[in-house]
Every structure is written in structure tokens, then in C-alpha cells.
Design an enzyme around this catalytic site. Structure first.
Site, mmCIF file in Angstrom:
data_model
loop_
_atom_site.group_PDB
_atom_site.id
_atom_site.type_symbol
_atom_site.label_atom_id
_atom_site.label_comp_id
_atom_site.label_asym_id
_atom_site.label_seq_id
_atom_site.Cartn_x
_atom_site.Cartn_y
_atom_site.Cartn_z
ATOM 1 N N ARG A 108 10.223 0.543 16.149
ATOM 2 C CA ARG A 108 10.667 1.053 17.449
ATOM 3 C C ARG A 108 12.176 0.829 17.488
ATOM 4 N NH1 ARG A 108 8.377 2.033 22.674
ATOM 5 N NH2 ARG A 108 9.709 1.353 24.409
ATOM 6 N N HIS A 135 9.259 10.581 19.906
ATOM 7 C CA HIS A 135 8.196 9.598 20.176
ATOM 8 C C HIS A 135 6.853 10.235 19.813
ATOM 9 C CE1 HIS A 135 6.272 6.144 21.629
ATOM 10 N NE2 HIS A 135 6.595 6.158 22.905
ATOM 11 N N GLN A 138 3.277 8.843 20.962
ATOM 12 C CA GLN A 138 2.958 9.067 22.369
ATOM 13 C C GLN A 138 2.331 10.440 22.579
ATOM 14 O OE1 GLN A 138 3.414 6.937 25.271
ATOM 15 N NE2 GLN A 138 1.984 8.529 25.924
ATOM 16 N N ASP A 223 8.575 11.798 32.887
ATOM 17 C CA ASP A 223 8.955 10.514 32.301
ATOM 18 C C ASP A 223 10.084 9.957 33.155
ATOM 19 O OD1 ASP A 223 9.202 8.348 30.614
ATOM 20 O OD2 ASP A 223 9.988 9.469 28.906
ATOM 21 N N CYS A 262 4.086 8.686 30.430
ATOM 22 C CA CYS A 262 3.916 7.727 29.339
ATOM 23 C C CYS A 262 4.170 6.284 29.759
ATOM 24 C CB CYS A 262 4.802 8.105 28.152
ATOM 25 S SG CYS A 262 6.572 8.024 28.484
ATOM 26 N N ARG A 290 -3.222 5.336 23.306
ATOM 27 C CA ARG A 290 -2.229 4.960 22.305
ATOM 28 C C ARG A 290 -2.901 4.192 21.159
ATOM 29 N NH1 ARG A 290 3.157 4.347 23.702
ATOM 30 N NH2 ARG A 290 3.395 3.819 21.496
#
Length: 304
Positions: A108, A135, A138, A223, A262, A290
Site C-alpha cells: 500500500r 486501487h 477495491q 469516495d 469504499c 475485500r
């Protein structure tokens, strides 16, 4: 050849479909099981996943740790500041060392290029857990959630409302691969990267009008407007003032439309309590998925 999972646009549609189908199957097979029990086939048995975090994390950290355990393996977790990576060691040197100590690496990261540099020299699979550019994990969890509640993703219309950020980029990468259409509504000054927009081709429509994007959509996604590392908080709040997802905006979508986010959510900014806590919201299933989507990604990597 080592299988890396860095960006959705890099994989064939058939491989992506197989990963998503495996995520569905793995979740269904463990219904009612305790979280710590390994899957029956345990494709990660005796394997070690290294997890490197340059950014703080809740869902990525817990979901990947749970994922490798459910695949039968184990994890080693470190922040960049825990490692020589945080003291200036070249990314490539870290990759060469970890390749001899673990079976896969999830990163990450702040800079997408660092993950690509790591993968170029790594001899074990590398998974993009999030970068400033994309991402992908996700989006697989999001598509799994949509299919669970709305049926096959092919032919659906997804409306993305807000910042043209890394999650938006990965949705654009996914649209032509999975056969859905993506309407992206964002202010001109916060539009998606044009290189990533091009990867979506005709499957992506860009507008500045959230009402236009949402009209008739099967899924509405947003988001946070201010991500980790953004320094223009006040400017962003002003630019996105009319991009909040509320009940009135949701009512313009298909009557059966669902809502995704998310997380973490800034309630009262990009989404209202009434929407995120309402009957159309699937955010908690989305967060849980996830685990299952990332299990399928890791299993695909290990099978290479």
C-alpha cells in the site's frame, strides 16, 4: 512467469472474470464458518505474505491478513518506517531481499511507480494494495458486491460521483474488461488522469453534472473528496459542494439502484447519513468482500 496484480487494465478479461468467479465461490463455500478456518483447498498453505504499508489502513490491512489466513498461509506486516525502505534503501533492493524471504508481497504505497519498480525485480507475486494511481483490489470487491445483489455486471451502468481519483481510475480500467458502462461526474479541476480515462475507451462517459451521470444508473459510487496526502482541503470542499450523494440524487438512478463507498466516509460531505445507512447501501457487504476478492487475487497469483 511470476503473476503480479498491479492494475486491472494489465490483465485479460478472462483472467479477471475467473478471479471474480473464484471470489464468489470462496465466499459461498465458507458460509457459517469462523473467520480463522482455512478454505478447504488452502491454496496458500505454508505461504507467507509480506504486507508493506506506507499509508495508514483499516480495511486493506485487516482484509489481507484475514485473506492469507483463510488461504492457509500467514503474514508479516510492516510499515515503511519499520524497514530500511523508510530510511532510503532502494525499492529494488528491498524487493530482491523480500523475494528470498516470503512468497508474495502486498504494498500500500504513496507512489504507483514504486510498486512497479518493486514488481520489475521481484521474483514473487506483488499485489497493489493501493497507490496514488489505482486501487484494483477495491474494484474487484465492489464488482463482487454488485453481482451478489444485482446480478451479472455486464450491461450495467455505474455512476461515479466526485473526485477523479485512484479508485475512479480502477473503475475506468474495469469497465471495458467486464462489459459495464461507467459515467464519471467530477469538477473539471479534479477530473481523472487522461491516460487512465483513455483505458476506459467508449465504456466511460465523463461529465461535470452528477445528475446526468446518475440518471437511470444501476449503481451509484462515491469516495472521500480529500484523500491522504491532499493539501487543498478547503479548495476541494468548495469544488465538490454540489457533488454530495443524497436521497434526491439517488432518486434519479434506477429504482433498484444500490450505493457503494469504499470507506472511510465523511458523512455530511460526499454522502448523507440517510444514504449510507439506508436500504440501498451495500457498503458493509462491500467492505467484507475485500477479504474474498483478495483471496481470489492471491490464489490466482500463487497458481502462476
Amino acid at each position: 512467469m511470476v503473476r503480479h496484480f498491479l492494475d486491472i487494465h494489465r490483465l485479460d478479461a478472462a483472467d479477471l472474470r475467473a478471479i471474480l468467479d473464484d471470489a464468489h465461490a470462496r465466499k459461498a463455500a465458507r458460509k457459517g464458518w469462523p473467520q480463522g478456518r482455512a478454505d478447504a483447498d488452502a491454496p496458500g498453505k505454508d505461504r507467507v505474505l509480506a504486507m508493506i504499508f506506507e499509508k495508514n489502513s483499516t480495511r486493506t490491512r485487516f482484509s489481507f491478513d484475514a485473506a492469507i489466513r483463510q488461504l492457509g498461509g500467514s503474514s508479516i506486516i510492516a510499515t515503511a518506517s519499520d524497514m530500511q525502505l523508510g530510511r532510503g534503501e532502494p525499492v529494488e533492493d528491498t524487493a530482491r531481499v523480500l523475494s528470498r524471504m516470503v512468497d508474495a508481497v502486498m504494498i500500500r504505497a504513496n507512489d504507483h511507480e514504486d510498486v512497479e519498480r518493486f514488481a520489475r525485480v521481484s521474483t514473487v507475486p506483488v499485489v497493489n494494495g493501493l497507490t496514488d494511481r489505482s486501487h484494483p483490489c477495491q474494484i474487484l470487491a465492489d464488482l463482487q458486491t454488485i453481482e451478489e445483489h444485482c446480478g451479472p455486471i455486464a450491461g450495467k451502468t455505474i455512476a461515479w460521483i466526485g473526485d477523479g481519483n485512484n479508485v475512479c481510475h480502477s473503475f475506468m480500467h474495469a469497465a471495458p474488461k467486464f462489459g459495464f458502462h461507467l459515467n464519471v461526474a467530477c469538477p473539471a479541476e479534479y477530473h481523472p488522469d487522461l491516460r487512465d480515462l483513455a483505458k476506459g475507451g467508449d465504456a466511460v462517459t465523463l461529465t461535470s453534472d452528477p445528475r446526468e451521470a446518475v440518471k437511470g444508473a444501476d449503481v451509484v459510487v462515491t469516495d472521500t473528496w480529500v484523500s491522504m496526502g491532499d493539501q487543498d482541503y478547503e479548495a476541494r470542499l468548495a469544488a465538490f459542494e454540489h457533488y454530495g450523494v443524497d436521497e434526491a440524487l439517488m432518486d434519479l438512478a434506477d429504482p433498484e439502484a444500490v450505493f457503494l463507498h469504499c470507506l472511510p466516509a465523511h458523512r455530511g460531505e460526499e454522502v448523507t447519513d440517510a444514504v449510507i445507512d439506508g436500504p440501498r447501501s451495500l457498503v458493509w457487504d462491500e467492505a467484507e468482500n475485500r477479504i474474498h476478492a483478495q483471496k481470489a487475487v492471491l490464489a490466482w497469483c500463487f497458481a502462476g
